[in-house]
Design a protein around this motif. Structure first.
Motif, PDB file in Angstrom:
ATOM      1  N   ILE B  12      34.341  11.947   6.635  1.00 24.74           N
ATOM      2  CA  ILE B  12      34.315  11.165   5.389  1.00 24.74           C
ATOM      3  C   ILE B  12      34.854   9.744   5.583  1.00 24.74           C
ATOM      4  O   ILE B  12      34.258   8.768   5.141  1.00 24.74           O
ATOM      5  N   ALA B  16      32.714   6.393   5.100  1.00 24.95           N
ATOM      6  CA  ALA B  16      33.110   5.468   4.039  1.00 24.95           C
ATOM      7  C   ALA B  16      33.379   4.076   4.604  1.00 24.95           C
ATOM      8  O   ALA B  16      32.998   3.062   4.021  1.00 24.95           O
ATOM      9  N   ARG B  17      34.019   4.045   5.768  1.00 24.48           N
ATOM     10  CA  ARG B  17      34.350   2.759   6.379  1.00 24.48           C
ATOM     11  C   ARG B  17      33.097   2.042   6.879  1.00 24.48           C
ATOM     12  O   ARG B  17      32.953   0.832   6.710  1.00 24.48           O
ATOM     13  N   LEU B  18      32.195   2.807   7.474  1.00 24.59           N
ATOM     14  CA  LEU B  18      30.955   2.179   7.949  1.00 24.59           C
ATOM     15  C   LEU B  18      30.194   1.567   6.770  1.00 24.59           C
ATOM     16  O   LEU B  18      29.667   0.448   6.864  1.00 24.59           O
ATOM     17  N   ARG B  20      31.404   0.445   4.072  1.00 24.96           N
ATOM     18  CA  ARG B  20      32.129  -0.772   3.697  1.00 24.96           C
ATOM     19  C   ARG B  20      31.742  -1.922   4.625  1.00 24.96           C
ATOM     20  O   ARG B  20      31.477  -3.044   4.178  1.00 24.96           O
ATOM     21  N   LEU B  91      32.738  -0.469 -11.278  1.00 25.27           N
ATOM     22  CA  LEU B  91      31.776   0.552 -10.878  1.00 25.27           C
ATOM     23  C   LEU B  91      32.181   1.847 -11.575  1.00 25.27           C
ATOM     24  O   LEU B  91      33.175   2.466 -11.209  1.00 25.27           O
ATOM     25  N   ARG B  94      30.634   6.914 -11.489  1.00 25.89           N
ATOM     26  CA  ARG B  94      31.297   8.154 -11.051  1.00 25.89           C
ATOM     27  C   ARG B  94      31.882   8.938 -12.207  1.00 25.89           C
ATOM     28  O   ARG B  94      32.041  10.163 -12.106  1.00 25.89           O
ATOM     29  N   ILE B  95      32.256   8.241 -13.284  1.00 28.91           N
ATOM     30  CA  ILE B  95      32.890   8.917 -14.425  1.00 28.91           C
ATOM     31  C   ILE B  95      32.057  10.118 -14.848  1.00 28.91           C
ATOM     32  O   ILE B  95      32.587  11.167 -15.187  1.00 28.91           O
ATOM     33  N   PHE B 101      33.444  15.846  -7.533  1.00 26.42           N
ATOM     34  CA  PHE B 101      34.369  15.101  -6.671  1.00 26.42           C
ATOM     35  C   PHE B 101      34.957  15.962  -5.554  1.00 26.42           C
ATOM     36  O   PHE B 101      35.266  15.473  -4.496  1.00 26.42           O
ATOM     37  N   VAL B 106      28.858  17.110  -1.520  1.00 29.19           N
ATOM     38  CA  VAL B 106      28.400  15.942  -2.285  1.00 29.19           C
ATOM     39  C   VAL B 106      29.219  14.716  -1.871  1.00 29.19           C
ATOM     40  O   VAL B 106      30.450  14.771  -1.864  1.00 29.19           O
ATOM     41  N   PHE B 107      28.542  13.652  -1.494  1.00 25.43           N
ATOM     42  CA  PHE B 107      29.229  12.392  -1.177  1.00 25.43           C
ATOM     43  C   PHE B 107      28.715  11.328  -2.130  1.00 25.43           C
ATOM     44  O   PHE B 107      27.520  11.064  -2.192  1.00 25.43           O
ATOM     45  N   ILE B 108      29.654  10.751  -2.893  1.00 22.55           N
ATOM     46  CA  ILE B 108      29.253   9.750  -3.885  1.00 22.55           C
ATOM     47  C   ILE B 108      29.792   8.389  -3.463  1.00 22.55           C
ATOM     48  O   ILE B 108      30.965   8.257  -3.118  1.00 22.55           O
ATOM     49  N   ARG B 109      28.962   7.379  -3.496  1.00 23.32           N
ATOM     50  CA  ARG B 109      29.419   6.033  -3.184  1.00 23.32           C
ATOM     51  C   ARG B 109      28.939   5.071  -4.266  1.00 23.32           C
ATOM     52  O   ARG B 109      27.746   5.035  -4.585  1.00 23.32           O
ATOM     53  N   SER B 110      29.873   4.291  -4.807  1.00 24.71           N
ATOM     54  CA  SER B 110      29.528   3.273  -5.795  1.00 24.71           C
ATOM     55  C   SER B 110      29.268   1.954  -5.078  1.00 24.71           C
ATOM     56  O   SER B 110      30.039   1.563  -4.206  1.00 24.71           O
ATOM     57  N   ALA B 112      28.097  -2.279  -5.538  1.00 25.59           N
ATOM     58  CA  ALA B 112      27.919  -3.415  -6.442  1.00 25.59           C
ATOM     59  C   ALA B 112      26.779  -4.285  -5.931  1.00 25.59           C
ATOM     60  O   ALA B 112      26.584  -4.402  -4.717  1.00 25.59           O
TER      61      ALA B 112
END
Lengths: 140, 323
Positions: B12, B16-18, B20, B91, B94-95, B101, B106-110, B112
């Motif tokens: 994870i 996530a870092r990649l 970003r 963002l 996700r709400i 979560f 499941v992987f969620i990414r917001s 912009a």
């Protein structure tokens, strides 16, 4: 080549209180400061908060709490971050805290506590000074 | 590269870092993407698009329930707008997806938009590749709330779901070109509201007109119109069935349909990369000569030069003949 790091922030409310006015105001202020704010609203468990922080690769978690349950949820969040080797994520709190709790929270790693009456500008300045967007993934 | 293995293993933090790094346009991210490319191309991509507030996030949330129930892993890219004035963003998609979560499937990414138009972000295709490489079966892309012309999603997803609600506009809106033409599936969400029947009728007319005009090769696809009330979990099974039917249609018509989708996506991705690289190269070389973009723009503002001549001059000087 816009390789400018953008600060990513998670604003969340742990626990059962539904008063999210403060959290919304701070989310809006952070947006206006140029940050990307992931806003997940109320009733978040520590597990949900940490899971979101990891998936979204945030630099900062802002916890808003008014319910008085901070001595449960804040330590649990810090514990979970440690479990996931994510102690580099800065955690701050905002809301109402008994004065004697604040040193305890700082002891477990909460970097700063903002109490009612703090100016938004001061919080933003604090973040800009104390939170740096994190480095690139190891390409090694 | 160690990070490549971590991505393939579904780590994870590494993923996530990649993501970003991709969004922040860090050069090392491109090297990782090159290595990941052979491991991509397996996931099925579903796009959700429509105006702000029609219920895209809630629909996605419900569909994820369904996909998890049939054992599929899911990656979600949820796009919200960047403020054009401050560069910041809130963002909040996700709400609506909180129930997922803690599900490791499941992987969620917001994301912009960061100034990108078209409904997606500049990084969306790369993000899809990362989720694909980490092993997600289904990738759902929820576009920013769109108006009439943000159609990139149609060149990105296998199946594009266009979401609307009753009373969103008259017949003239429906006749216009653009967004209304890209739906493989139409969803009328909040269909328990007044005016639902009229909206469905208008959509049906539109679909019939569209069928007559789209003269592409292979058997035609008639976009179904699905009524849902996402907040009450109504119509989600029907939506899932419709998506599966469209998937089958693409795979039954590999040459004429599926390969067309893949071609469109690769082209949009590649052209975007090429355009960025050319742009960056020209500007970088100009900067090395001491010419800054803002100074160049100032020349145009002062009417010292017109924009075409200036662009031509720059490209010709830095890249040779531009004819």
């Amino acid at each position: 080549m816009g390789s400018d790091r953008k600060l990513r922030v998670l604003i969340a409310k742990p626990g059962l209180d539904g008063h999210d006015r403060g959290a919304r105001v701070i989310a809006r202020a952070f947006r206006d400061a140029g940050f990307e704010v992931i806003y997940t609203g109320c009733h978040q468990t520590p597990e949900q908060i940490v899971s979101t922080a990891l998936q979204e690769d945030v630099d900062l978690i802002g916890l808003s709490i008014l319910s008085g349950a901070h001595m449960y949820s804040f330590p649990r969040i810090m514990e979970l971050l440690k479990e996931h080797n994510a102690e580099d994520i800065v955690v701050i709190g905002g809301g109402i805290f008994p004065t004697e709790d604040i040193p305890k929270l700082k002891e477990i790693g909460i970097k700063e506590i903002f109490e009612p009456g703090t100016l938004l500008e001061d919080i933003i300045q604090w973040v800009k000074t104390n939170v740096k967007p994190r480095g690139a993934a190891e390409a090694a | 590269m160690e990070i490549v293995q971590k991505i393939l293993d579904g780590d994870i933090r590494a993923v996530a870092r990649l993501m970003r790094d991709i969004d922040d346009e860090i050069p090392s991210a491109k090297e990782v993407l090159k290595e990941l490319y052979p491991y991509t191309g397996k996931a099925y991509v579903i796009g959700f698009t429509g105006s702000p507030g029609v219920g895209k996030s809630t629909l996605v949330d419900r569909l994820v329930d369904k996909l998890r129930a049939v054992g599929k892993t899911v990656g979600i890219l949820a796009i919200d707008p960047t403020s054009p004035f401050t560069g910041g963003a809130i963002l909040g998609d996700r709400i609506r997806m909180q129930r997922h979560f803690l599900d490791s499937g499941v992987f969620i990414r917001s994301l912009a938009t960061r100034g990108h138009f078209g409904g997606l972000t500049r990084s969306t295709h790369d993000m899809i590749d990362v989720l694909d490489a980490m092993g997600k079966d289904i990738i759902i892309v929820e576009t920013v709330g769109v108006g009439q012309d943000e159609i990139e999603i149609a060149h990105t997803a296998h199946t594009t779901v266009l979401v609307t609600v009753p009373g969103m506009g008259d017949e003239v809106q429906a006749i216009k070109a653009g967004i209304m033409e890209i739906g493989d599936i139409f969803v009328v969400n909040k269909s328990d509201r007044e005016g639902s029947r009229k909206t469905i009728r208008e959509l049906r007319n539109l679909v019939e007109l569209g069928l007559r005009r789209h003269k592409t090769e292979g058997p035609p696809w008639e976009p179904p119109i699905i009524e849902t009330v996402a907040s009450k979990n109504k119509g989600i099974d029907e939506l899932y069935e419709a998506i599966m039917k469209h998937k089958k249609y693409l795979f039954d018509n590999k040459k004429t349909k599926l390969e067309r989708v893949l071609f469109d996506r690769a082209k949009l991705h590649f052209v975007g990369i090429l355009r960025d690289q050319l742009f960056n190269t020209v500007l970088k070389r100009a900067r090395e000569r001491g010419e800054d973009l803002d100074e160049l723009v100032a020349k145009i503002v002062h009417r010292d030069v017109d924009p075409y001549t200036l662009a031509n001059k720059l490209v010709e000087r830095e890249l040779g003949d531009s004819k």
